[in-house]
Design a protein around this motif. Structure first.
Motif, mmCIF file in Angstrom:
data_model
loop_
_atom_site.group_PDB
_atom_site.id
_atom_site.type_symbol
_atom_site.label_atom_id
_atom_site.label_comp_id
_atom_site.label_asym_id
_atom_site.label_seq_id
_atom_site.Cartn_x
_atom_site.Cartn_y
_atom_site.Cartn_z
ATOM 1 N N SER A 1 0.807 -1.227 0.000
ATOM 2 C CA SER A 1 0.000 0.000 0.000
ATOM 3 C C SER A 1 0.838 1.275 0.000
ATOM 4 N N TYR A 2 2.131 1.164 0.309
ATOM 5 C CA TYR A 2 2.988 2.350 0.328
ATOM 6 C C TYR A 2 3.796 2.512 -0.952
ATOM 7 N N ILE A 3 3.607 1.615 -1.908
ATOM 8 C CA ILE A 3 4.321 1.710 -3.173
ATOM 9 C C ILE A 3 3.646 2.761 -4.050
ATOM 10 N N ARG A 4 4.452 3.689 -4.555
ATOM 11 C CA ARG A 4 3.936 4.716 -5.458
ATOM 12 C C ARG A 4 4.113 4.248 -6.900
ATOM 13 N N GLN A 5 3.124 4.546 -7.739
ATOM 14 C CA GLN A 5 3.226 4.211 -9.156
ATOM 15 C C GLN A 5 3.674 5.440 -9.942
ATOM 16 N N SER A 6 4.702 5.261 -10.743
ATOM 17 C CA SER A 6 5.289 6.364 -11.488
ATOM 18 C C SER A 6 4.406 6.782 -12.657
ATOM 19 N N GLU A 7 4.364 8.064 -12.895
ATOM 20 C CA GLU A 7 3.685 8.602 -14.072
ATOM 21 C C GLU A 7 4.699 8.958 -15.160
ATOM 22 N N GLU A 8 5.991 8.731 -14.872
ATOM 23 C CA GLU A 8 7.047 9.157 -15.795
ATOM 24 C C GLU A 8 7.836 7.992 -16.390
ATOM 25 N N ASN A 9 8.041 6.946 -15.600
ATOM 26 C CA ASN A 9 8.937 5.871 -16.013
ATOM 27 C C ASN A 9 8.268 4.500 -15.917
ATOM 28 N N ASN A 10 8.727 3.592 -16.748
ATOM 29 C CA ASN A 10 8.321 2.201 -16.625
ATOM 30 C C ASN A 10 9.119 1.529 -15.508
ATOM 31 N N THR A 11 8.690 0.362 -15.114
ATOM 32 C CA THR A 11 9.394 -0.413 -14.101
ATOM 33 C C THR A 11 10.791 -0.768 -14.604
ATOM 34 N N GLY A 12 11.769 -0.680 -13.726
ATOM 35 C CA GLY A 12 13.149 -0.966 -14.099
ATOM 36 C C GLY A 12 13.349 -2.417 -14.528
ATOM 37 N N ILE A 13 14.312 -2.618 -15.412
ATOM 38 C CA ILE A 13 14.672 -3.961 -15.893
ATOM 39 C C ILE A 13 16.188 -4.081 -15.917
ATOM 40 N N SER A 14 16.685 -5.210 -15.440
ATOM 41 C CA SER A 14 18.109 -5.509 -15.531
ATOM 42 C C SER A 14 18.273 -6.840 -16.262
ATOM 43 N N ILE A 15 19.045 -6.840 -17.316
ATOM 44 C CA ILE A 15 19.329 -8.059 -18.063
ATOM 45 C C ILE A 15 20.655 -8.611 -17.557
ATOM 46 N N ALA A 16 20.600 -9.792 -16.952
ATOM 47 C CA ALA A 16 21.796 -10.447 -16.407
ATOM 48 C C ALA A 16 22.237 -11.524 -17.379
ATOM 49 N N ILE A 17 23.425 -11.372 -17.919
ATOM 50 C CA ILE A 17 23.949 -12.304 -18.915
ATOM 51 C C ILE A 17 25.001 -13.193 -18.254
ATOM 52 N N ASN A 18 24.839 -14.509 -18.412
ATOM 53 C CA ASN A 18 25.750 -15.484 -17.821
ATOM 54 C C ASN A 18 25.871 -15.358 -16.306
ATOM 55 N N PRO A 19 24.765 -15.430 -15.559
ATOM 56 C CA PRO A 19 24.852 -15.305 -14.104
ATOM 57 C C PRO A 19 25.601 -16.453 -13.447
ATOM 58 N N GLU A 20 25.770 -17.576 -14.170
ATOM 59 C CA GLU A 20 26.469 -18.723 -13.602
ATOM 60 C C GLU A 20 27.989 -18.576 -13.725
ATOM 61 N N GLN A 21 28.450 -17.530 -14.438
ATOM 62 C CA GLN A 21 29.886 -17.290 -14.590
ATOM 63 C C GLN A 21 30.167 -15.841 -14.175
ATOM 64 N N ASP A 22 30.973 -15.128 -14.937
ATOM 65 C CA ASP A 22 31.207 -13.717 -14.664
ATOM 66 C C ASP A 22 30.045 -12.932 -15.257
ATOM 67 N N ARG A 23 29.215 -12.376 -14.389
ATOM 68 C CA ARG A 23 27.977 -11.749 -14.843
ATOM 69 C C ARG A 23 28.249 -10.433 -15.569
#
Length: 321
Positions: free
Chosen positions: A87-109
């Motif tokens: 209930s305390y989370i604010r929804q942005s009117e400017e930005n989309n939800t952040g995304i992080s693409i993790a490549i090869n997390p099982e090795q050197d990310r």
């Protein structure tokens, strides 16, 4: 209403982690590369911390910013499944939800990150009521001199509510390593950081020297050392607990999961050595599966894991410093 209706209020980042598993090479311009799998999980240090504590049975509220998009709704739904108060989370009117693409997390990310709505998490804009209603508040998202004053003011306000505070400083991607962090150490109840962060902030070349320097400022210091375990220092009492041996699949979120395990121990009345065991267990279980939180079971599962490991640790110690 019972003023302290939450065990923990977690403040900071929540985003989507898109995990690219089994990538042998990065595509050249115009090239297509096939990988073993792509997985979507919730990421962000504060979110992973919150989810682990909720799985272990504590009452958690989350305070942050999400986009008004599919991924924002996905995170809200996942939080709700774990009974995390959103209930305390604010929804942005400017930005989309952040995304992080993790490549090869099982090795050197490697990471490709869009901050999105996480860039809007500012202490001065947060709903203070959530902090007033928590027994404990966990803070993330520190950016050195860029938001030091806002954090310091909020910490003092939280303390005025009779609420304890833990703080994970996080990696300084600016390279500033602001010395004002020692002021934060003095104010919060529990200060978390990893070994490399400790060396950068203190300017030391050896971790024992770095811990000794920080313990002159911090009331309760916890330093995470990955596969080498963790150290906590409180009232001149230094405690070390070895890490649990486990096959690592994805190290994303291991430190945040450790924080959750440690704070579970603190908030349920365990001693420092036991808190380190909970932290090490949650960190180990976290890396056993793709996604920063997928591998962590409920409280019974964590305690069963610790029990199975009993007798395999030989070099734990405690000293007066």
């Amino acid at each position: 209403m019972n003023e302290k209706q939450y065990d923990v209020v977690s403040i900071g980042d929540a985003n989507i982690d898109l995990i690219v598993a089994g990538s042998d090479q990065m595509p050249l311009p115009g090239q297509e590369v096939f990988v073993q799998n792509m997985l979507i999980h919730i990421g962000g240090g504060a979110a992973l911390f919150s989810m682990a504590l909720a799985k272990m049975g504590l009452k958690v509220a989350f305070n942050g910013v999400l986009g008004s998009d599919y991924y924002g709704r996905f995170i809200l739904d996942e939080f709700s499944e774990l009974n995390i108060d959103t209930s305390y989370i604010r929804q942005s009117e400017e930005n989309n939800t952040g995304i992080s693409i993790a490549i090869n997390p099982e090795q050197d990310r490697s990471f490709i990150t869009y901050m999105g709505s996480n860039a809007e998490v500012r202490m001065e804009d947060l709903n203070e009521n959530s902090m007033r209603y928590g027994r404990h508040v966990h803070l993330t998202g520190y950016q050195g001199s860029r938001n030091h004053d806002a954090y310091l003011q909020m910490i003092k306000k939280i303390k005025s509510f009779g609420t304890t505070i833990s703080f994970d400083v996080g990696w300084d991607d600016s390279g500033e390593w602001y010395s004002g962090i020692f002021e934060i150490m003095q104010e919060v109840d529990i200060f978390f950081l990893n070994e490399l962060e400790a060396l950068h902030y203190t300017g030391c070349t050896e971790i024992r020297e770095s811990i000794n320097k920080m313990s002159q400022h911090a009331k309760h210091l916890v330093v995470k050392m990955g596969s080498r375990g963790a150290v906590a220092v409180q009232q001149h009492h230094m405690v070390y607990r070895s890490a649990y041996t486990i096959t690592a699949v994805d190290t994303t979120g291991a430190g945040d999961s450790f924080n959750a395990g440690y704070m579970y121990g603190v908030l349920t009345g365990h001693d420092t050595g036991e808190c380190l065991q909970y932290g090490n267990a949650c960190g180990a279980l976290s890396v056993s599966a793709y996604g920063g939180n997928t591998g962590i079971p409920d409280q019974a599962g964590v305690e069963a894991f610790i029990a199975r490991q009993a007798g395999h640790i030989a070099d734990d110690w405690e000293v007066i410093v």
